[in-house]
Design an enzyme around this catalytic site. Structure first.
Site, mmCIF file in Angstrom:
data_model
loop_
_atom_site.group_PDB
_atom_site.id
_atom_site.type_symbol
_atom_site.label_atom_id
_atom_site.label_comp_id
_atom_site.label_asym_id
_atom_site.label_seq_id
_atom_site.Cartn_x
_atom_site.Cartn_y
_atom_site.Cartn_z
ATOM 1 N N THR A 16 -2.884 0.201 -12.346
ATOM 2 C CA THR A 16 -4.123 0.976 -12.493
ATOM 3 C C THR A 16 -4.282 2.047 -11.426
ATOM 4 O OG1 THR A 16 -5.193 -0.957 -13.425
ATOM 5 C CG2 THR A 16 -6.644 0.743 -12.609
ATOM 6 N N ASP A 60 2.750 -0.626 -16.408
ATOM 7 C CA ASP A 60 1.645 -1.561 -16.272
ATOM 8 C C ASP A 60 2.330 -2.870 -15.857
ATOM 9 O OD1 ASP A 60 -1.353 -2.147 -17.874
ATOM 10 O OD2 ASP A 60 -0.110 -3.823 -17.226
ATOM 11 N N SER A 61 1.782 -3.563 -14.889
ATOM 12 C CA SER A 61 2.529 -4.706 -14.352
ATOM 13 C C SER A 61 2.651 -5.857 -15.338
ATOM 14 C CB SER A 61 1.922 -5.178 -13.035
ATOM 15 O OG SER A 61 0.775 -5.954 -13.263
ATOM 16 N N SER A 62 2.007 -5.758 -16.488
ATOM 17 C CA SER A 62 2.233 -6.769 -17.531
ATOM 18 C C SER A 62 3.666 -6.660 -18.047
ATOM 19 C CB SER A 62 1.269 -6.569 -18.692
ATOM 20 O OG SER A 62 -0.016 -6.310 -18.204
ATOM 21 N N ASP A 93 -2.192 -7.356 -12.218
ATOM 22 C CA ASP A 93 -2.017 -8.481 -13.151
ATOM 23 C C ASP A 93 -0.890 -9.434 -12.750
ATOM 24 O OD1 ASP A 93 -4.112 -7.560 -14.619
ATOM 25 O OD2 ASP A 93 -2.923 -6.687 -16.231
ATOM 26 N N THR A 168 -3.184 -15.774 -5.869
ATOM 27 C CA THR A 168 -3.352 -15.863 -7.313
ATOM 28 C C THR A 168 -4.400 -14.832 -7.702
ATOM 29 O OG1 THR A 168 -2.996 -18.240 -7.219
ATOM 30 C CG2 THR A 168 -4.049 -17.423 -9.196
ATOM 31 N N THR A 279 0.022 -28.422 -9.393
ATOM 32 C CA THR A 279 -1.301 -28.754 -9.916
ATOM 33 C C THR A 279 -1.939 -27.581 -10.660
ATOM 34 O OG1 THR A 279 -3.564 -29.395 -9.349
ATOM 35 C CG2 THR A 279 -2.324 -28.260 -7.631
ATOM 36 N N GLN A 280 -2.738 -27.923 -11.676
ATOM 37 C CA GLN A 280 -3.503 -26.886 -12.394
ATOM 38 C C GLN A 280 -4.681 -26.392 -11.562
ATOM 39 O OE1 GLN A 280 -4.830 -28.343 -16.195
ATOM 40 N NE2 GLN A 280 -2.767 -28.900 -16.851
ATOM 41 N N CYS A 281 -5.057 -27.170 -10.538
ATOM 42 C CA CYS A 281 -6.189 -26.753 -9.692
ATOM 43 C C CYS A 281 -5.794 -25.524 -8.883
ATOM 44 C CB CYS A 281 -6.570 -27.861 -8.719
ATOM 45 S SG CYS A 281 -7.111 -29.353 -9.538
HETATM 46 N N1 ASP Z 1 -2.996 -3.887 -16.172
HETATM 47 C C1 ASP Z 1 -2.938 -3.386 -14.845
HETATM 48 C C2 ASP Z 1 -1.598 -3.781 -14.240
HETATM 49 O O1 ASP Z 1 -1.449 -4.895 -13.826
HETATM 50 C C3 ASP Z 1 -4.058 -3.891 -14.024
HETATM 51 C C4 ASP Z 1 -4.045 -3.409 -12.593
HETATM 52 O O2 ASP Z 1 -3.297 -2.529 -12.202
HETATM 53 O O3 ASP Z 1 -4.832 -3.906 -11.808
HETATM 54 O O4 ASP Z 1 -0.713 -2.985 -14.187
#
Ligand code: ASP
Length: 343
Positions: A16, A60-62, A93, A168, A279-281
Site C-alpha cells: 500500500t 501486493d504482498s498477498s 498483509d 503477527t 498454539t492458535q492463541c
Molecule cells: N494488500 C496490501 C499488501 O499487503 C496491504 C498493505 O500494504 O498494507 O500489499
C-alpha cells in the site's frame, strides 16, 4: 559532497505504501515508487545517505512467495558491505511472514534489516507512511562506536519496532496493525527514539553473513477446529511429497484424543512428516504434557513450537527441512531458539 554517517539501502517490494488508486475501478495498485519518493522531501533532511532499489514489478504482498524472499536476500547479500542498514518496504498483509523468513535466511546478520509499510498510501493526506518510513530509516541508521545498534530483522509500524519473527498482523483497519505478544518491543518512537537495548538480538557475527536460499514448500498449515473430519485431515496428511505440517492446536498445545486423530498423526510421523505443535492463541506457549490432551503428542513425536508465532514456525520449517537433518537433530534444531523467535 560530504558523506553522511550512515548509508541505507531502501528496497521497495510493493504494498500500500507505494500504491495509487486506479481512477476507473478505485482499487489500489502498485505504482512507480521513485515518483512517490519525491513526495517525501523530508528524506533529504535525514542524517544518512539513501539509495533506493525497487522490485521490477512491485507486488501486493498477498502475492509474496519464497522466490521473492530469495530475491530480497540476494539484494542484501550483494549490497551487504556497501550499506550500514536495509529498509524493506513491503505490504503489511504478509510482512510478518517475510520478516520471519528473512530472519532465518540471513544467518549471522550483523546489520539492521527493517521491514515497514503503511495502511494508507504515501500520497494520501492522512498517511501513516511518512512516519513509518522516516523512523525505520533512522533506526536502520543508528550506530554506536561506529557499529550498527540493531543487528537483526525488525518490523517497524506505528511507533514501534518489533523483532520481525515475533510479529503477527492483528488489525486490517488500525494504524497499529501488528503485535508481538510474546516478546517486548525493541524500540519505541515518541519524542525520543527509545531503544530497548536489553531486548536486542546479539548475533554471532565473526563468521560473516551466511545466506540460506533453499526453502521447502511442501508443507501445510492446519488449524484444528471442533468437528474437523478424518476425511479432510487424511487427505492433507496424504498429500504427495508432504514434508512437514504446522498444526495449530488449542490453548497450550491441546487437541482431540480421539483414536483416529492420534493414529493419523503417528502414521504421518512414521512417514517422516515433521509435525510442529503451535498454539492458535495469539499469546502464550505450547506446553505439551500440561494436560492429558497434549501428553500423548509428545509420545507420538510431535515437536513443540513453544511460544513461536505461526508465521515464524512456518518459515522455520521451510528453512530447516532442506538441511537433511535426522529426526532427533531436526527436533532439537526446531525446539532451539535460532534467531530470537522463541523463548
Ligand atoms: N494488500 C496490501 C499488501 O499487503 C496491504 C498493505 O500494504 O498494507 O500489499
Amino acid at each position: 559532497m560530504t558523506q553522511k554517517s550512515s548509508n541505507i539501502l531502501l528496497i521497495y517490494t510493493g504494498g500500500t505504501i507505494g500504491m495509487i488508486k486506479d481512477p476507473d475501478s478505485g482499487a489500489l495498485r502498485a505504482f512507480d515508487f521513485n515518483n512517490l519518493l519525491l513526495r517525501i522531501p523530508e528524506l533529504k533532511l535525514l542524517e544518512c545517505d539513501i539509495e533506493t532499489l525497487s522490485f521490477e514489478e512491485p507486488i501486493d504482498s498477498s502475492n509474496m512467495n519464497p522466490d521473492c524472499w530469495v530475491e530480497i536476500a540476494e539484494v542484501i547479500e550483494l549490497n551487504y558491505h556497501k550499506f550500514d542498514g536495509f529498509v524493506i518496504l513491503h505490504g503489511s498483509d504478509t510482512m510478518s511472514y517475510s520478516a520471519s523468513a528473512l530472519s532465518f535466511m540471513l544467518e549471522n546478520l550483523g546489520k539492521p534489516v527493517i521491514f515497514t509499510g503503511s495502511q494508507l498510501p504515501i500520497g494520501d493526506l492522512r498517511t501513516d507512511a511518512k512516519e513509518n518510513l522516516i523512523t525505520s530509516i533512522q533506526l536502520a541508521a543508528l550506530k554506536k562506536n561506529d557499529a550498527p545498534v540493531i543487528k537483526e530483522v525488525g518490523l517497524y509500524f506505528e511507533y514501534k519496532l518489533y523483532r520481525g519473527n515475533r510479529t503477527t498482523k492483528i488489525n486490517a483497519e488500525h494504524f497499529e496493525a501488528f503485535a508481538s505478544l510474546n516478546y517486548p518491543e525493541l524500540a519505541e518512537s515518541g519524542v525520543h527514539l527509545k531503544v530497548n537495548k536489553k531486548q536486542l538480538f546479539k548475533p554471532v557475527t565473526h563468521d560473516g553473513l551466511i545466506v540460506h536460499k533453499t526453502l521447502e514448500t511442501n508443507i501445510a498449515l492446519v488449524k484444528l477446529f471442533p468437528g474437523i473430519t478424518a476425511a479432510v485431515l487424511t487427505s492433507i496428511f496424504n498429500t504427495k511429497g508432504l514434508k512437514g505440517v504446522i498444526l495449530e492446536t488449542y490453548g497450550s498445545g491441546n487437541c482431540s484424543t480421539e483414536k483416529w486423530f492420534l493414529r493419523l498423526l503417528k502414521n504421518a510421523i512414521e512417514k517422516d512428516i515433521a509435525i510442529i505443535n503451535v498454539t492458535q492463541c495469539s499469546g502464550g506457549s505450547v506446553a505439551m504434557g500440561q494436560y492429558e490432551t497434549s501428553e500423548k503428542l509428545t509420545k507420538i513425536g510431535l515437536i513443540s513450537g513453544k511460544d513461536i508465532t505461526t508465521e515464524a514456525a512456518l518459515c522455520k520449517l521451510m528453512y530447516l527441512l532442506p538441511k537433511q537433518l535426522d529426526k532427533v537433530a531436526f527436533k532439537t534444531a526446531f525446539q532451539n531458539d535460532l534467531r530470537g523467535e522463541m523463548s
